[in-house]
Design a protein around this motif. Structure first.
Motif, PDB file in Angstrom:
ATOM      1  N   HIS A   1       0.833  -1.193   0.000  1.00 61.79           N
ATOM      2  CA  HIS A   1       0.000   0.000   0.000  1.00 61.79           C
ATOM      3  C   HIS A   1       0.875   1.253   0.000  1.00 61.79           C
TER       4      HIS A   1
ATOM      5  N   LEU B 102       0.349   5.246   0.306  1.00 62.75           N
ATOM      6  CA  LEU B 102      -0.749   6.095   0.768  1.00 62.75           C
ATOM      7  C   LEU B 102      -0.264   7.377   1.431  1.00 62.75           C
TER       8      LEU B 102
ATOM      9  N   ILE C 155      -6.164   7.385   7.047  1.00 61.89           N
ATOM     10  CA  ILE C 155      -5.677   7.275   5.692  1.00 61.89           C
ATOM     11  C   ILE C 155      -6.436   8.277   4.825  1.00 61.89           C
TER      12      ILE C 155
ATOM     13  N   LYS D   5      -5.466   9.217   1.510  1.00 65.63           N
ATOM     14  CA  LYS D   5      -5.476   8.826   0.111  1.00 65.63           C
ATOM     15  C   LYS D   5      -4.676   7.544  -0.058  1.00 65.63           C
ATOM     16  N   THR D   6      -5.224   6.594  -0.794  1.00 66.89           N
ATOM     17  CA  THR D   6      -4.511   5.370  -1.153  1.00 66.89           C
ATOM     18  C   THR D   6      -4.301   5.384  -2.667  1.00 66.89           C
TER      19      THR D   6
END
Length: 235
Positions: free
Chosen positions: A221, A223, A230, A232-233
């Motif tokens: 991941h 991000l 979180i 934004k991924t």
């Protein structure tokens, strides 16, 4: 004649910063040859300079006067302002030390003598001010790695920022390919972007959340994260 006060002296008597040791304003470590010097500048930015070269080979990107660079006992290099950690770099490796050799390759070495970080690396988390760089004539390229070194975030020679698995499989990219010697960073306001060698923005994502950092995790991941949230991924 009175000696200069401690904060006005440049201390460059060793090429090593041991666990628990620190660099305060205008203090330095220097390679044995005297060619390379790592200094805590008055403005709080730590710079690696080569004799005869005007541009810094590496810098922390921190600009808070009165900050202190500390080689922590857990193997990470940290910049502290007052009681607040504003920057860190390296990998957890108890009792590791920071060394500036005659090659100029600033690195953190563990107790077995193996380099667990060098100035071409960001490991795990890109904090505000820390910078990624595409290759240039001075050899200032910096790539970001997951802790397990399986995933990398890097700027290619053409300025395209790519997220890779095992160094070959492209999982994500900005697609910006006309900007050699580009750099990338996230600022204190949460703006993550890439910039041309002239400082012009070429790609960005704005979180509008101060304190956001970039992370690459061992599960692949990539991000942006603010505290435990979180934001934004990408992958």
């Amino acid at each position: 004649m009175e000696s200069a006060p401690a904060e006005a002296r440049t201390v460059a008597v060793s090429d090593t910063l041991l666990p628990g040791q620190k660099l305060m304003t205008l203090q330095s470590i220097k390679s044995a040859s005297g060619v390379f010097t790592l200094t805590m500048q008055r403005n709080g930015n730590v710079t690696l300079l080569q004799r005869g070269v005007a541009q810094a080979l590496w810098m922390s990107g921190t600009y808070r006067p009165g900050s202190v660079l500390v080689m922590a006992a857990d193997g990470t290099m940290r910049i502290i302002y007052g009681r607040t950690q504003i920057w860190s770099m390296g990998a957890a490796s108890p009792q590791a030390k920071l060394v500036l050799p005659n090659t100029g390759l600033l690195a953190i070495y563990n107790t077995r003598g193996k380099a667990v970080w060098n100035r071409h690396m960001v490991i795990g988390t890109l904090m505000a001010g820390a910078m990624l760089r595409a290759p240039d004539a001075l050899g200032r390229d910096v790539t970001m790695y997951s802790l397990n070194h399986v995933y990398t975030l890097k700027l290619l020679t053409n300025g395209n920022m790519v997220f890779l698995r095992n160094g070959t499989t492209v999982l994500w990219s900005t697609g910006k390919t006309q900007w050699p010697e580009s750099s990338a960073w996230i600022d204190v306001n949460g703006l993550f972007g890439t910039y041309s060698r002239d400082g012009d923005g070429t790609w960005d994502f704005h979180t509008h959340r101060p304190g956001t950092v970039v992370q690459i995790r061992n599960d692949g991941h990539f991000l942006l994260i603010n505290g435990r949230t979180i934001v934004k991924t990408f992958v």
